[in-house]
Design a protein around this motif. Structure first.
Motif, PDB file in Angstrom:
ATOM      1  N   CYS A 688      73.923  61.989  11.446  1.00 12.81           N
ATOM      2  CA  CYS A 688      74.037  60.800  10.595  1.00 12.81           C
ATOM      3  C   CYS A 688      74.099  61.179   9.116  1.00 12.81           C
ATOM      4  O   CYS A 688      74.876  60.586   8.350  1.00 12.81           O
ATOM      5  N   LEU A 689      73.314  62.171   8.718  1.00 14.46           N
ATOM      6  CA  LEU A 689      73.358  62.615   7.327  1.00 14.46           C
ATOM      7  C   LEU A 689      74.717  63.226   6.987  1.00 14.46           C
ATOM      8  O   LEU A 689      75.231  63.047   5.875  1.00 14.46           O
ATOM      9  N   ARG A 690      75.303  63.931   7.916  1.00 12.81           N
ATOM     10  CA  ARG A 690      76.642  64.495   7.687  1.00 12.81           C
ATOM     11  C   ARG A 690      77.676  63.387   7.496  1.00 12.81           C
ATOM     12  O   ARG A 690      78.530  63.457   6.613  1.00 12.81           O
ATOM     13  N   LEU A 691      77.599  62.364   8.335  1.00 10.16           N
ATOM     14  CA  LEU A 691      78.549  61.257   8.201  1.00 10.16           C
ATOM     15  C   LEU A 691      78.373  60.531   6.872  1.00 10.16           C
ATOM     16  O   LEU A 691      79.346  60.032   6.292  1.00 10.16           O
ATOM     17  N   GLN A 692      77.162  60.482   6.361  1.00 10.61           N
ATOM     18  CA  GLN A 692      76.897  59.755   5.123  1.00 10.61           C
ATOM     19  C   GLN A 692      77.258  60.543   3.871  1.00 10.61           C
ATOM     20  O   GLN A 692      77.628  59.951   2.856  1.00 10.61           O
ATOM     21  N   ASN A 693      77.178  61.863   3.909  1.00 14.84           N
ATOM     22  CA  ASN A 693      77.226  62.644   2.674  1.00 14.84           C
ATOM     23  C   ASN A 693      78.381  63.628   2.564  1.00 14.84           C
ATOM     24  O   ASN A 693      78.686  64.065   1.452  1.00 14.84           O
ATOM     25  N   GLU A 842      81.623  65.049  -8.311  1.00 12.02           N
ATOM     26  CA  GLU A 842      80.758  65.304  -9.460  1.00 12.02           C
ATOM     27  C   GLU A 842      79.309  64.937  -9.167  1.00 12.02           C
ATOM     28  O   GLU A 842      78.376  65.609  -9.617  1.00 12.02           O
ATOM     29  N   CYS A 843      79.105  63.856  -8.417  1.00 12.21           N
ATOM     30  CA  CYS A 843      77.734  63.429  -8.126  1.00 12.21           C
ATOM     31  C   CYS A 843      77.037  64.355  -7.137  1.00 12.21           C
ATOM     32  O   CYS A 843      75.807  64.317  -7.018  1.00 12.21           O
ATOM     33  N   GLN A 844      77.792  65.198  -6.424  1.00 12.08           N
ATOM     34  CA  GLN A 844      77.193  66.110  -5.452  1.00 12.08           C
ATOM     35  C   GLN A 844      76.915  67.487  -6.035  1.00 12.08           C
ATOM     36  O   GLN A 844      76.319  68.325  -5.353  1.00 12.08           O
ATOM     37  N   ARG A 845      77.366  67.740  -7.254  1.00 10.30           N
ATOM     38  CA  ARG A 845      77.181  69.072  -7.831  1.00 10.30           C
ATOM     39  C   ARG A 845      75.711  69.449  -7.942  1.00 10.30           C
ATOM     40  O   ARG A 845      75.331  70.585  -7.664  1.00 10.30           O
ATOM     41  N   GLU A 846      74.884  68.483  -8.345  1.00 11.61           N
ATOM     42  CA  GLU A 846      73.462  68.787  -8.522  1.00 11.61           C
ATOM     43  C   GLU A 846      72.749  69.049  -7.192  1.00 11.61           C
ATOM     44  O   GLU A 846      71.640  69.579  -7.193  1.00 11.61           O
ATOM     45  N   ASN A 847      73.375  68.664  -6.081  1.00 12.64           N
ATOM     46  CA  ASN A 847      72.754  68.872  -4.774  1.00 12.64           C
ATOM     47  C   ASN A 847      73.220  70.154  -4.103  1.00 12.64           C
ATOM     48  O   ASN A 847      72.823  70.421  -2.958  1.00 12.64           O
ATOM     49  N   LEU A 848      74.059  70.932  -4.759  1.00  8.75           N
ATOM     50  CA  LEU A 848      74.565  72.167  -4.161  1.00  8.75           C
ATOM     51  C   LEU A 848      73.458  73.225  -4.151  1.00  8.75           C
ATOM     52  O   LEU A 848      72.771  73.422  -5.162  1.00  8.75           O
ATOM     53  N   ARG A 849      73.305  73.910  -3.024  1.00 11.54           N
ATOM     54  CA  ARG A 849      72.258  74.915  -2.873  1.00 11.54           C
ATOM     55  C   ARG A 849      72.823  76.141  -2.152  1.00 11.54           C
ATOM     56  O   ARG A 849      73.831  76.066  -1.450  1.00 11.54           O
TER      57      ARG A 849
END
Length: 936
Positions: A688-693, A842-849
């Protein structure tokens, strides 16, 4: 952060009889409040304290506390009226604070902005303090600019505001004048502005105060942004402001001159000689070019930026920016025939007896000639040679923009851009490389230019080397010697920097496609094929040899006669390279290749639709359906690798079907009273998280499918956790309520979308629950979950879905076993990481790990530096929107190991605490911490 308020009273428990004469114990209750209602009540209490305040300092302190409050929920109009009444009897600094608070009330409360503006106008109608008047203008400007579509200020009220501002223009205080001018520029109507307001404001361009002059020009610019006509008659006044003593005025004048030139480009204006005329945009271009020599760096930077936007300039002026020879201030030169005719008609010839009897007849004022003020002469060259990198960067960008629209100018600017490859700042060098890549379609490189470019190919920065590879692949060379220099230099640098292998492959691939004839003439020399003797077979793993073959194979694609020049060994190597590197080696009619085409518009799309049809047909056969869903996931994973055009929707459908399969299995466990494993629940949440993000370009129907399946998964999760009784069900219940709120908000925004029966039943039940406790909610939704059916997929397939993916280029897992990373135990080893991330918003850049997993199952999640993440540059020199490349170092450290073991490194997206979605398969690196050596 929770706010702790002072307690207002003590709750003392009744004292009980105690023995041994011990004193009674008292319990103190401290009220800790963080809710918005308590904060809002505190605002009301603060306003009540204003009624009993005894000094101005205390009043100001209370007003400051009100301003610091986070919201104004319980604030009503009576409290505002109290502040307005208090305004009339307080000092200046308190009145300023009250005016500021009134604008805050409108911005953060549901007050009508028109009422507050009318009140402010009445409050300051007879005001004499300049500070209070300026704050009134500032507050009304904030309110007016923040008014939304629901509450629009009427034009009649705006007219009152403008009339008040016009009245205050007669003030002797320059600060009041400046704020009044800003009000007029922000709210003037189109009719009034075109009649007299622009003329009124333009008078203040000659104000003795620099702030008023700058604000007057800025207000005219603001009017122009609101489609108000700016007449070209004020051009001469703006031109005089380019020599103002203050930087702020010159900057605004440059911008206004540019706007006028864009609105009236072909309007003719008369030169100072009174005879000749010139186009307005040409004259403005020359004046802005003169600003390149301004004393202020900011003015020079702005002038350089504006030059690149003036694409309608005549070529004479444009070419003059690259020529340092002084012009004659645009004075018309007479021809020799005209000069001879004037001498003949004058009837006078020089006899040599009189002093200066042969002086020219034309009288020239010495002040009209300036050696320094040379118009557009060498402006861009001067910008490229500026001492500040901001000016050089702006000049390079402007030169590129002008060259894109003018091929002759692109050829002239080529030498200057090539010279910028030797700049001391890396960003300037990169900008010059990318600019040259953009204009590559207009230019052909000469031998002397290529020598300068190739000298920069040994730069230590990997960004510069990759940029040069991209540029060399995009440009065309003129001769065979140039191509030889390019190939030889790329191979030499590749031996020095083997990590540039993929970039060199792409460079020579594009070189071969653009120069098939030149490559054909160099084929025997490059492959070292002797006409009489057989040469030794070369190593197909040698990067230099592979580079040459990639270039020749791509050249042979456009020139098939080249195939006759290839020996048998190269034909064998073609089969190997075609299998291992299909992105670099094209299909050629040689070797044993059997080419199979599976296009996204034919075979693969038909296979995808057929697969979904078979899944729909197994609606009532659960056993066959689960087997088919398992096979379908494998087929969709394979399809995403075969056809990149369908990878997005294939992966989306795979994860969706995987979530469906897990829920059906868990639902079967629920019916048979078997307790599912925690791993199955975690897999369902992960799907579910994959489908959302991870997916983008989703339509509203796709989003509804995702939200519905997340609602089903969260409901099933709560029921199973409550049934298990081995863990707390509070978090699953909160998750279900959060998903319920999300689905409700989405359905309110899209009321026309069809909703399945399960979603309707769960939403209606959860709405009726006043106290959502886990046990009560689980018992209520249990029959709904037990009878829930399969949610049909969307009938309209969205083939525009994109998935966020990553690919780790370095380190190479194939070479990790040979190259063991050895480090003393407890110390740190830096491992270079080079990865490419696609479809990362752009909004996902800060979540990159970056995820590091050691053999002892310890997992470290590292956040890379944002400066190490840069956008991918396409072949045309432009940045790709959501494609990024990551170059950083990962620090590895551990205790002593008895033998080398593998460490897994992957790129992931952190969507929740301790929930990371992997974007690629982990790369395994052999790591060996050694014990500390004792002694020498």
């Amino acid at each position: 952060m929770a706010l702790v308020h002072k307690r207002t009273h003590l709750d003392i428990l009744p004292s009980l009889p105690v023995e041994n004469n011990e004193p009674p114990k008292k319990k103190l209750k401290i009220q800790v409040s963080s809710s918005s209602s308590n904060l809002s009540r505190s605002i009301v209490s603060l306003i009540k304290r204003l009624e009993i305040s005894s000094s101005s300092n205390e009043t100001l302190q209370i007003l400051a506390e009100i301003s610091d409050c986070p919201n104004f929920i319980d604030l009503n109009l009576e409290n505002v009226r109290f502040l307005i009444n208090m305004f009339r009897k307080e000092k200046d600094f308190i009145r300023v604070k009250i005016l500021y608070l009134l604008s805050d009330f409108v911005l953060e409360h549901d007050f009508d902005p028109s009422i507050i503006i009318e009140d402010i106008l009445i409050m300051v109608k007879s005001e004499e303090s300049s500070k209070v008047i300026c704050q009134a203008f500032t507050s009304m400007l904030r309110i007016g600019q923040s008014s939304n579509g629901n509450k629009i200020i009427t034009q009649a009220l705006l007219n009152k505001l403008i009339e008040f501002a016009k009245h205050k223009l007669s003030s002797t205080n320059h600060n009041v004048q400046r704020h009044a001018i800003s009000i007029i520029g922000a709210f003037a109507s189109k009719e009034d502005a075109e009649k007299n307001l622009i003329a009124l404001i333009s008078h203040y361009m000659d104000s003795p105060d620099a702030r008023c002059r700058a604000q007057a020009i800025n207000s005219i610019l603001n009017m122009g942004k609101r489609s108000i006509e700016i007449a070209q008659t004020i051009y001469s006044r703006v031109e005089s402001k380019l020599k103002d003593d203050y930087e702020c005025v010159r900057k605004e004048a440059l911008q206004l001159m540019f706007e006028i030139s864009q609105r009236h480009p072909d309007c003719l204006i008369r030169l100072p000689d009174g005879v000749n005329e010139i186009r307005l945009i040409d004259d403005a271009f020359a004046k802005i070019c003169s600003a390149i020599s301004d004393l202020s760096m900011h003015v020079r930077t702005q002038a350089a930026e504006l030059l690149g936007l003036m694409t309608q300039v005549n070529n004479e002026f444009l070419f003059q920016t690259l020529d340092k020879k002084l012009m004659s201030n645009m004075r018309r030169k007479k021809t020799s025939h005209e000069r001879a005719f004037e001498n003949f008609t004058s009837g006078e010839w020089s006899s040599g007896r009189k002093w200066a009897d042969d002086a020219p007849q034309e009288l020239i004022n010495s002040e009209s000639i300036s050696v320094i003020d040379s118009g557009s002469c060498g402006a861009l060259v001067q910008g490229l040679e500026d001492e500040f990198l901001e000016v050089r960067m702006a000049s390079v960008i402007s030169m590129c923009n002008l060259a894109l629209n003018n091929p002759p100018f692109a050829e002239l600017s080529l030498d200057f851009l090539v010279d910028m490859f030797n700049d001391e700042i890396e960003n300037v060098r990169l900008q010059a490389i990318y600019s040259l890549t953009k204009i590559s379609k207009h230019i052909t490189l000469r031998e002397d230019q290529i020598e300068v470019m190739l000298g920069s190919l040994e730069d230590y920065s990997v960004e510069v080397r990759e940029g040069l590879h991209l540029m060399l692949g995009a440009c065309k060379v003129s001769t065979r010697t140039c191509l030889t220099l390019v190939v030889q230099k790329v191979l030499d640098v590749l031996s020095k920097y083997p990590q540039d292998k993929l970039s060199a492959y792409g460079c020579l691939q594009r070189v071969g496609l653009k120069h098939p004839e030149l490559c054909m003439s160099l084929t025997p020399q490059l492959i070292q094929d002797h006409p009489f003797f057989d040469s030794a077979e070369k190593d197909a793993e040698d990067p230099s040899y592979v580079c040459v073959l990639i270039m020749l194979f791509n050249a042979a694609k456009n020139l098939p006669p080249m195939l006759s020049l290839f020996p048998d060994t190269i034909r064998k190597h073609y089969d190997y390279l075609r299998d291992t590197m299909p992105n670099f080696v094209p299909h050629l009619p040689i070797g044993n290749q059997i080419e199979m085409t599976l296009g996204g518009k034919t075979g693969s799309m038909q296979f995808f639709k057929t697969l979904l049809t078979h899944i729909e047909s197994t609606y009532f056969a659960k056993t066959a359906r689960q087997s088919l869903l398992q096979v379908a996931q494998d087929n969709l994973s394979r399809l995403s690798l075969i056809d990149p055009d369908l990878s997005g929707i294939a992966n989306f459908t795979r994860d969706y079907l995987g979530a469906e399969l897990l829920m059906e299995q868990l639902q079967t466990n629920l019916m048979t009273h078997r307790i599912p494993t925690k791993e199955n629940l975690n897999q369902l949440i992960n799907k579910c998280l994959r489908l959302q993000n991870l997916f983008s370009n989703l339509t509203s129907e796709d989003l509804l499918l995702v939200k519905q399946i997340c609602l089903r998964a969260s409901a099933l999760n709560l029921v199973l956790v409550v049934k298990d009784k081995s863990q707390s069900a509070l978090l699953p219940c909160q998750l279900l309520m959060h998903v319920k709120s999300d689905v409700q908000n989405f359905l309110q925004q899209h009321p026309d979308l069809p909703v399945d029966s399960f979603t309707k039943a769960v939403l209606s039940y959860l709405e009726s629950v006043n106290d959502p406790k886990p046990g009560r909610v689980s018992r209520g939704i249990l029959p709904i979950v037990q009878t829930s059916n399969y949610v049909p997929n969307s009938t309209v397939l969205n083939f525009d879905i994109k998935m966020c993916t990553a690919r780790i280029i370095e380190p190479d897992e194939a070479l990790s076993n040979e190259n063991v990373i050895k480090v003393t135990a407890g110390l740190i080893a830096a491992l270079p990481i080079h990865a490419q991330i696609d479809q990362l918003s752009e909004c996902q850049r800060e979540n990159l790990r970056i995820k590091i997993k050691y053999p002892d199952q310890n997992v470290h999640v590292v956040m890379p530096r944002m400066r190490d993440l840069k956008k991918v540059i396409a072949e045309n020199g432009c940045e790709l929107e959501n494609n990024w490349k990551l170059r950083t170092n990962v620090l590895l450290s551990h205790g002593i190991w008895t033998e080398p073991s593998q460490v897994e490194i992957s790129i992931c997206l952190s969507v929740k605490p301790s929930n990371e979605l992997e974007l690629c398969k982990p790369v395994k690196i052999t790591f060996s911490p050694k014990p500390i050596r004792k002694g020498i």
